[in-house]
Design an enzyme around this catalytic site. Structure first.
Site, short mmCIF file in Angstrom:
data_model
loop_
_atom_site.label_atom_id
_atom_site.label_comp_id
_atom_site.label_asym_id
_atom_site.label_seq_id
_atom_site.Cartn_x
_atom_site.Cartn_y
_atom_site.Cartn_z
N SER A 1 0.60 -0.97 -0.02
CA SER A 1 0.07 0.01 -0.30
C SER A 1 0.48 1.26 0.11
O SER A 1 2.16 0.99 0.70
CB SER A 1 -1.12 -0.18 1.11
OG SER A 1 -1.64 1.32 0.87
N TYR B 1 -2.23 1.50 10.99
CA TYR B 1 -1.24 0.14 9.17
C TYR B 1 -0.57 0.96 8.79
O TYR B 1 -0.17 -0.01 8.12
CB TYR B 1 -3.27 0.61 8.44
CG TYR B 1 -3.32 -0.16 7.23
CD1 TYR B 1 -3.74 -1.48 7.07
CD2 TYR B 1 -3.43 1.21 6.12
CE1 TYR B 1 -4.17 -1.75 5.82
CE2 TYR B 1 -3.43 0.47 4.60
CZ TYR B 1 -4.13 -1.04 4.68
OH TYR B 1 -3.84 -0.82 3.29
#
Length: 251
Positions: free
Chosen positions: A144, A157
């Site tokens: 990501s 995250y």
């Protein structure tokens, strides 16, 4: 084995209900993909995903897999590879978490880290070893852009994805020359069930767009793929922005 254009004919998805993974499987089935293994926690959603891909013409099987149980990974994945060579493994499981809750609940924060990083390290190493033993195949890892630089709004995250990204790049270096191809995919904000209800970030994308980028990357044997591609430039600028400036950005 892959066809003349590099399109896989067999696929193992780790995280069998991932919308990006299923979009990728659909796209590859429309090309030459014929055998699909969906690995995930047993659930109606996993079975529904398998049935959907079967309706598209693929031979689809499910296998119980838990990212949080690394002790079982070698046995579970070993049984899948024992059924025959695999052209591609797509590591697609992940947990977004809830930043506000996780900051005040370390146990929840650790679950995000264990799923996104520890579980991925275990499964990635097992899959890489199996691919290396057969002498060919691609390991595609869904990272990501959140891992490029930790943001206040999702640093738990983001930190887990930063660890995963570094691990996958290092694994690719370790496997260079073995016949095994490792490709890291860095999507931006993806419109999906996981992000439903969240404020949409600039340059948002879709599972289908990520699937298209994955297919293109496989054909080119790319090692790193950004989705959309313009994020490469954006994140390069953000990565080098002074911290005092970065803190004030509306992100």
């Amino acid at each position: 084995m892959k066809d003349a254009f590099g399109t896989p004919q067999s696929l193992l998805v780790l995280g069998g209900t991932s919308e990006i993974a299923l979009a990728t499987a659909r796209r590859l089935i429309a090309r030459r993909l014929r055998t699909v293994w969906l690995a995930g926690r047993p659930s109606p959603a996993l079975e529904a995903a398998a049935e959907h891909l079967r309706s598209l013409g693929a031979d689809v099987r499910t296998v119980a897999f838990d990212a949080l149980d690394p002790e079982s990974h070698e046995d579970v994945l070993g049984k899948v590879f024992a059924e025959g060579d695999l052209d591609m493994v797509l590591l697609a499981f992940g947990l977004l978490g809830d930043q506000a809750r996780d900051e005040s609940d370390p146990v929840s924060a650790v679950r995000v880290a264990q799923t996104n990083y520890t579980g991925a390290v275990s499964a990635g190493l097992v899959a890489a070893k199996a691919l290396q033993n057969q002498g060919h195949g691609s390991l595609v890892v869904l990272s990501s852009v959140a891992g490029e630089r930790a943001r206040r709004s999702n640093f738990i995250y983001g930190s887990s994805k930063a660890g995963l990204d570094a691990f996958a790049q290092g694994l690719g270096d370790a496997l260079h020359g073995t016949g095994v191809h490792v490709m890291v995919v860095r999507p931006g904000f993806v419109r999906s069930k996981m992000t439903a209800g969240l404020a949409e970030a600039p340059l948002a994308t879709t599972p289908e767009a990520v699937a298209t980028a994955i297919e293109t990357g496989l054909r080119r044997r790319a090692e790193l793929v950004w989705v959309p591609g313009t994020l490469r430039v954006v994140m390069s600028a953000l990565r080098h922005a002074p911290r005092a400036v970065f803190r004030r950005l509306p992100m």
